[in-house]
Design a protein around this motif. Structure first.
Motif, PDB file in Angstrom:
ATOM      1  N   ILE A  17       0.838  -1.199   0.000  1.00 42.52           N
ATOM      2  CA  ILE A  17       0.000   0.000   0.000  1.00 42.52           C
ATOM      3  C   ILE A  17       0.871   1.246   0.000  1.00 42.52           C
ATOM      4  CG2 ILE A  17      -1.641   1.338   1.384  1.00 42.52           C
ATOM      5  CD1 ILE A  17      -2.856  -1.406   2.241  1.00 42.52           C
ATOM      6  N   ARG A  18       1.954   1.236   0.775  1.00 49.19           N
ATOM      7  CA  ARG A  18       2.888   2.370   0.811  1.00 49.19           C
ATOM      8  C   ARG A  18       3.531   2.625  -0.555  1.00 49.19           C
ATOM      9  NH1 ARG A  18       5.303   0.328   5.767  1.00 49.19           N
ATOM     10  NH2 ARG A  18       4.237   1.347   7.465  1.00 49.19           N
ATOM     11  N   MET A  19       3.745   1.549  -1.300  1.00 42.87           N
ATOM     12  CA  MET A  19       4.383   1.673  -2.619  1.00 42.87           C
ATOM     13  C   MET A  19       3.430   2.222  -3.675  1.00 42.87           C
ATOM     14  SD  MET A  19       6.401  -1.965  -2.598  1.00 42.87           S
ATOM     15  CE  MET A  19       7.187  -1.754  -4.196  1.00 42.87           C
ATOM     16  N   LEU A  20       2.155   2.322  -3.332  1.00 43.04           N
ATOM     17  CA  LEU A  20       1.149   2.733  -4.315  1.00 43.04           C
ATOM     18  C   LEU A  20       0.317   3.915  -3.815  1.00 43.04           C
ATOM     19  CD1 LEU A  20      -0.025  -0.873  -5.119  1.00 43.04           C
ATOM     20  CD2 LEU A  20       1.177   0.650  -6.719  1.00 43.04           C
ATOM     21  N   PRO A  21       0.981   5.033  -3.520  1.00 48.05           N
ATOM     22  CA  PRO A  21       0.198   6.176  -3.043  1.00 48.05           C
ATOM     23  C   PRO A  21      -0.803   6.603  -4.116  1.00 48.05           C
ATOM     24  CG  PRO A  21       2.424   6.861  -3.599  1.00 48.05           C
ATOM     25  CD  PRO A  21       2.380   5.367  -3.715  1.00 48.05           C
ATOM     26  N   ASN A  22      -1.987   6.931  -3.678  1.00 50.37           N
ATOM     27  CA  ASN A  22      -3.073   7.389  -4.550  1.00 50.37           C
ATOM     28  C   ASN A  22      -3.621   6.315  -5.494  1.00 50.37           C
ATOM     29  OD1 ASN A  22      -2.684  10.004  -3.450  1.00 50.37           O
ATOM     30  ND2 ASN A  22      -1.065  10.376  -4.950  1.00 50.37           N
ATOM     31  N   ARG A  23      -3.155   5.079  -5.403  1.00 50.32           N
ATOM     32  CA  ARG A  23      -3.655   4.012  -6.273  1.00 50.32           C
ATOM     33  C   ARG A  23      -4.155   2.806  -5.492  1.00 50.32           C
ATOM     34  NH1 ARG A  23       0.904   2.629 -10.256  1.00 50.32           N
ATOM     35  NH2 ARG A  23      -0.686   1.329 -11.191  1.00 50.32           N
ATOM     36  N   ALA A  24      -3.656   2.613  -4.310  1.00 48.32           N
ATOM     37  CA  ALA A  24      -4.002   1.419  -3.536  1.00 48.32           C
ATOM     38  C   ALA A  24      -5.467   1.413  -3.101  1.00 48.32           C
ATOM     39  CB  ALA A  24      -3.096   1.292  -2.317  1.00 48.32           C
ATOM     40  N   GLU A  25      -5.972   2.545  -2.677  1.00 48.19           N
ATOM     41  CA  GLU A  25      -7.335   2.588  -2.152  1.00 48.19           C
ATOM     42  C   GLU A  25      -8.354   2.136  -3.199  1.00 48.19           C
ATOM     43  OE1 GLU A  25     -10.397   5.731   0.004  1.00 48.19           O
ATOM     44  OE2 GLU A  25      -8.338   6.314  -0.364  1.00 48.19           O
ATOM     45  N   LYS A  26      -8.205   2.609  -4.416  1.00 47.89           N
ATOM     46  CA  LYS A  26      -9.125   2.224  -5.491  1.00 47.89           C
ATOM     47  C   LYS A  26      -9.046   0.711  -5.750  1.00 47.89           C
ATOM     48  CE  LYS A  26     -10.439   3.230 -10.225  1.00 47.89           C
ATOM     49  NZ  LYS A  26     -10.156   3.968 -11.436  1.00 47.89           N
ATOM     50  N   ALA A  27      -7.844   0.167  -5.772  1.00 52.12           N
ATOM     51  CA  ALA A  27      -7.668  -1.271  -6.008  1.00 52.12           C
ATOM     52  C   ALA A  27      -8.262  -2.089  -4.866  1.00 52.12           C
ATOM     53  CB  ALA A  27      -6.189  -1.598  -6.179  1.00 52.12           C
ATOM     54  N   ILE A  28      -8.061  -1.644  -3.642  1.00 52.71           N
ATOM     55  CA  ILE A  28      -8.596  -2.347  -2.479  1.00 52.71           C
ATOM     56  C   ILE A  28     -10.124  -2.342  -2.517  1.00 52.71           C
ATOM     57  CG2 ILE A  28      -8.832  -2.266   0.039  1.00 52.71           C
ATOM     58  CD1 ILE A  28      -5.875  -1.267   0.062  1.00 52.71           C
ATOM     59  N   ASN A  29     -10.708  -1.169  -2.786  1.00 49.32           N
ATOM     60  CA  ASN A  29     -12.167  -1.094  -2.886  1.00 49.32           C
ATOM     61  C   ASN A  29     -12.692  -2.015  -3.979  1.00 49.32           C
ATOM     62  OD1 ASN A  29     -13.129   0.629  -0.838  1.00 49.32           O
ATOM     63  ND2 ASN A  29     -12.420   2.414  -1.964  1.00 49.32           N
ATOM     64  N   SER A  30     -12.009  -2.049  -5.097  1.00 49.19           N
ATOM     65  CA  SER A  30     -12.438  -2.901  -6.208  1.00 49.19           C
ATOM     66  C   SER A  30     -12.474  -4.374  -5.788  1.00 49.19           C
ATOM     67  CB  SER A  30     -11.496  -2.711  -7.402  1.00 49.19           C
ATOM     68  OG  SER A  30     -11.857  -3.562  -8.449  1.00 49.19           O
ATOM     69  N   VAL A  31     -11.442  -4.822  -5.116  1.00 50.79           N
ATOM     70  CA  VAL A  31     -11.383  -6.218  -4.661  1.00 50.79           C
ATOM     71  C   VAL A  31     -12.440  -6.480  -3.587  1.00 50.79           C
ATOM     72  CG1 VAL A  31      -9.988  -7.919  -3.421  1.00 50.79           C
ATOM     73  CG2 VAL A  31      -8.970  -6.580  -5.271  1.00 50.79           C
ATOM     74  N   LEU A  32     -12.521  -5.616  -2.598  1.00 49.56           N
ATOM     75  CA  LEU A  32     -13.474  -5.830  -1.512  1.00 49.56           C
ATOM     76  C   LEU A  32     -14.909  -5.870  -2.016  1.00 49.56           C
ATOM     77  CD1 LEU A  32     -12.073  -3.593   1.367  1.00 49.56           C
ATOM     78  CD2 LEU A  32     -11.930  -6.076   1.146  1.00 49.56           C
ATOM     79  N   HIS A  33     -15.233  -4.965  -2.943  1.00 45.01           N
ATOM     80  CA  HIS A  33     -16.614  -4.825  -3.397  1.00 45.01           C
ATOM     81  C   HIS A  33     -17.031  -5.879  -4.415  1.00 45.01           C
ATOM     82  CE1 HIS A  33     -16.228  -0.308  -2.190  1.00 45.01           C
ATOM     83  NE2 HIS A  33     -16.287  -1.125  -1.146  1.00 45.01           N
ATOM     84  N   THR A  34     -16.089  -6.667  -4.889  1.00 47.00           N
ATOM     85  CA  THR A  34     -16.421  -7.737  -5.843  1.00 47.00           C
ATOM     86  C   THR A  34     -16.031  -9.085  -5.240  1.00 47.00           C
ATOM     87  OG1 THR A  34     -14.308  -7.416  -7.013  1.00 47.00           O
ATOM     88  CG2 THR A  34     -16.236  -6.256  -7.885  1.00 47.00           C
ATOM     89  N   ARG A  35     -14.763  -9.424  -5.338  1.00 48.62           N
ATOM     90  CA  ARG A  35     -14.282 -10.728  -4.862  1.00 48.62           C
ATOM     91  C   ARG A  35     -14.458 -10.886  -3.353  1.00 48.62           C
ATOM     92  NH1 ARG A  35     -14.149 -14.894  -6.536  1.00 48.62           N
ATOM     93  NH2 ARG A  35     -12.171 -15.589  -5.702  1.00 48.62           N
ATOM     94  N   GLY A  36     -14.273  -9.815  -2.607  1.00 45.74           N
ATOM     95  CA  GLY A  36     -14.434  -9.900  -1.154  1.00 45.74           C
ATOM     96  C   GLY A  36     -15.840 -10.328  -0.774  1.00 45.74           C
TER      97      GLY A  36
END
Length: 137
Positions: A17-36
Protein backbone atom coordinates in the motif's frame (compact mmCIF):
# COMPACT_ATOMS: atom_id res chain seq x y z
CA UNK A 1 -17.08 -9.60 14.09
CA UNK A 2 -13.35 -9.67 13.80
CA UNK A 3 -11.12 -11.98 11.87
CA UNK A 4 -7.74 -13.12 13.05
CA UNK A 5 -5.08 -12.80 10.38
CA UNK A 6 -1.37 -13.37 10.34
CA UNK A 7 0.66 -10.31 11.31
CA UNK A 8 3.17 -10.89 8.50
CA UNK A 9 0.39 -10.95 5.92
CA UNK A 10 -0.87 -7.58 7.11
CA UNK A 11 2.66 -6.13 7.15
CA UNK A 12 3.28 -7.30 3.57
CA UNK A 13 0.01 -5.74 2.49
CA UNK A 14 0.85 -2.50 4.28
CA UNK A 15 4.21 -2.31 2.48
CA UNK A 16 2.51 -2.70 -0.89
CA UNK A 17 0.00 0.00 0.00
CA UNK A 18 2.89 2.37 0.81
CA UNK A 19 4.38 1.67 -2.62
CA UNK A 20 1.15 2.73 -4.32
CA UNK A 21 0.20 6.18 -3.04
CA UNK A 22 -3.07 7.39 -4.55
CA UNK A 23 -3.66 4.01 -6.27
CA UNK A 24 -4.00 1.42 -3.54
CA UNK A 25 -7.33 2.59 -2.15
CA UNK A 26 -9.12 2.22 -5.49
CA UNK A 27 -7.67 -1.27 -6.01
CA UNK A 28 -8.60 -2.35 -2.48
CA UNK A 29 -12.17 -1.09 -2.89
CA UNK A 30 -12.44 -2.90 -6.21
CA UNK A 31 -11.38 -6.22 -4.66
CA UNK A 32 -13.47 -5.83 -1.51
CA UNK A 33 -16.61 -4.82 -3.40
CA UNK A 34 -16.42 -7.74 -5.84
CA UNK A 35 -14.28 -10.73 -4.86
CA UNK A 36 -14.43 -9.90 -1.15
CA UNK A 37 -18.22 -10.04 -1.12
CA UNK A 38 -18.20 -13.20 -3.27
CA UNK A 39 -15.73 -14.99 -1.02
CA UNK A 40 -17.39 -13.98 2.25
CA UNK A 41 -20.85 -14.91 0.96
CA UNK A 42 -19.65 -18.27 -0.37
CA UNK A 43 -18.00 -19.15 2.95
CA UNK A 44 -21.14 -18.19 4.88
CA UNK A 45 -23.34 -20.15 2.48
CA UNK A 46 -21.18 -23.24 2.94
CA UNK A 47 -21.92 -23.16 6.67
CA UNK A 48 -25.64 -22.34 6.53
CA UNK A 49 -27.87 -24.93 8.11
CA UNK A 50 -30.58 -26.54 5.99
CA UNK A 51 -34.04 -26.83 7.47
CA UNK A 52 -35.48 -30.30 7.78
CA UNK A 53 -38.72 -29.03 6.22
CA UNK A 54 -38.40 -30.47 2.71
CA UNK A 55 -41.00 -28.32 0.92
CA UNK A 56 -39.32 -25.04 1.83
CA UNK A 57 -36.80 -23.13 -0.27
CA UNK A 58 -33.56 -23.17 1.69
CA UNK A 59 -31.26 -20.16 1.96
CA UNK A 60 -28.28 -22.39 1.27
CA UNK A 61 -29.64 -23.15 -2.21
CA UNK A 62 -30.63 -19.59 -3.18
CA UNK A 63 -29.43 -16.00 -3.24
CA UNK A 64 -30.00 -15.40 0.46
CA UNK A 65 -27.88 -12.30 0.97
CA UNK A 66 -27.57 -8.68 0.09
CA UNK A 67 -24.49 -6.54 0.47
CA UNK A 68 -23.68 -2.93 1.21
CA UNK A 69 -20.45 -1.28 0.23
CA UNK A 70 -18.56 1.71 1.57
CA UNK A 71 -15.00 2.95 1.35
CA UNK A 72 -12.66 0.08 2.29
CA UNK A 73 -15.48 -2.10 3.60
CA UNK A 74 -18.50 -4.22 2.81
CA UNK A 75 -21.35 -5.75 4.78
CA UNK A 76 -23.13 -9.00 3.92
CA UNK A 77 -26.54 -9.57 5.47
CA UNK A 78 -29.58 -11.75 4.95
CA UNK A 79 -32.31 -10.62 2.58
CA UNK A 80 -35.57 -9.34 3.80
CA UNK A 81 -36.12 -8.94 7.45
CA UNK A 82 -38.81 -10.77 9.34
CA UNK A 83 -38.68 -14.50 8.83
CA UNK A 84 -42.39 -14.57 8.00
CA UNK A 85 -41.98 -12.26 4.96
CA UNK A 86 -42.17 -14.10 1.63
CA UNK A 87 -38.69 -14.41 0.10
CA UNK A 88 -37.02 -13.34 3.34
CA UNK A 89 -34.18 -15.21 4.94
CA UNK A 90 -34.29 -13.14 8.11
CA UNK A 91 -34.42 -16.36 10.14
CA UNK A 92 -30.70 -16.82 9.48
CA UNK A 93 -29.86 -14.70 12.51
CA UNK A 94 -31.37 -17.34 14.77
CA UNK A 95 -28.99 -20.23 14.05
CA UNK A 96 -26.09 -17.80 14.25
CA UNK A 97 -27.08 -16.55 17.69
CA UNK A 98 -28.56 -19.82 18.91
CA UNK A 99 -32.01 -18.34 19.52
CA UNK A 100 -35.29 -20.05 18.87
CA UNK A 101 -36.92 -23.28 20.02
CA UNK A 102 -35.57 -25.43 17.19
CA UNK A 103 -31.94 -24.42 17.70
CA UNK A 104 -30.83 -24.29 21.35
CA UNK A 105 -27.13 -23.62 20.61
CA UNK A 106 -25.26 -20.95 18.72
CA UNK A 107 -23.59 -22.06 15.52
CA UNK A 108 -21.74 -18.80 14.83
CA UNK A 109 -21.61 -19.46 11.09
CA UNK A 110 -20.91 -15.76 10.46
CA UNK A 111 -17.82 -15.75 12.69
CA UNK A 112 -16.62 -19.12 11.42
CA UNK A 113 -17.03 -18.07 7.78
CA UNK A 114 -15.17 -14.83 8.45
CA UNK A 115 -12.22 -16.83 9.78
CA UNK A 116 -12.20 -18.83 6.54
CA UNK A 117 -12.77 -15.93 4.17
CA UNK A 118 -10.38 -13.31 5.64
CA UNK A 119 -7.14 -15.00 4.49
CA UNK A 120 -8.62 -15.56 1.03
CA UNK A 121 -9.67 -11.93 0.74
CA UNK A 122 -6.25 -10.79 1.94
CA UNK A 123 -4.65 -12.96 -0.76
CA UNK A 124 -6.88 -11.32 -3.38
CA UNK A 125 -5.89 -7.88 -2.09
CA UNK A 126 -2.22 -8.85 -2.17
CA UNK A 127 -2.53 -10.09 -5.76
CA UNK A 128 -4.29 -6.91 -6.91
CA UNK A 129 -1.69 -4.65 -5.29
CA UNK A 130 1.18 -6.76 -6.65
CA UNK A 131 -0.29 -6.44 -10.13
CA UNK A 132 -0.38 -2.64 -9.77
CA UNK A 133 3.22 -2.62 -8.57
CA UNK A 134 4.33 -4.72 -11.55
CA UNK A 135 2.46 -2.44 -13.97
CA UNK A 136 4.43 0.50 -12.59
CA UNK A 137 7.83 -1.12 -13.20
Amino acid sequence: MRAQVEFNDVMALEEKIRMLPNRAEKAINSVLHTRGIEIATREMTNLLPVSRVSNKKHAKESKWSTSEIANLEFVVKSKGGAANKKGSFGYLVFPDEGRGPSNPWAQHFSDRSLQKSAPKILAELDDALQELIEEGL
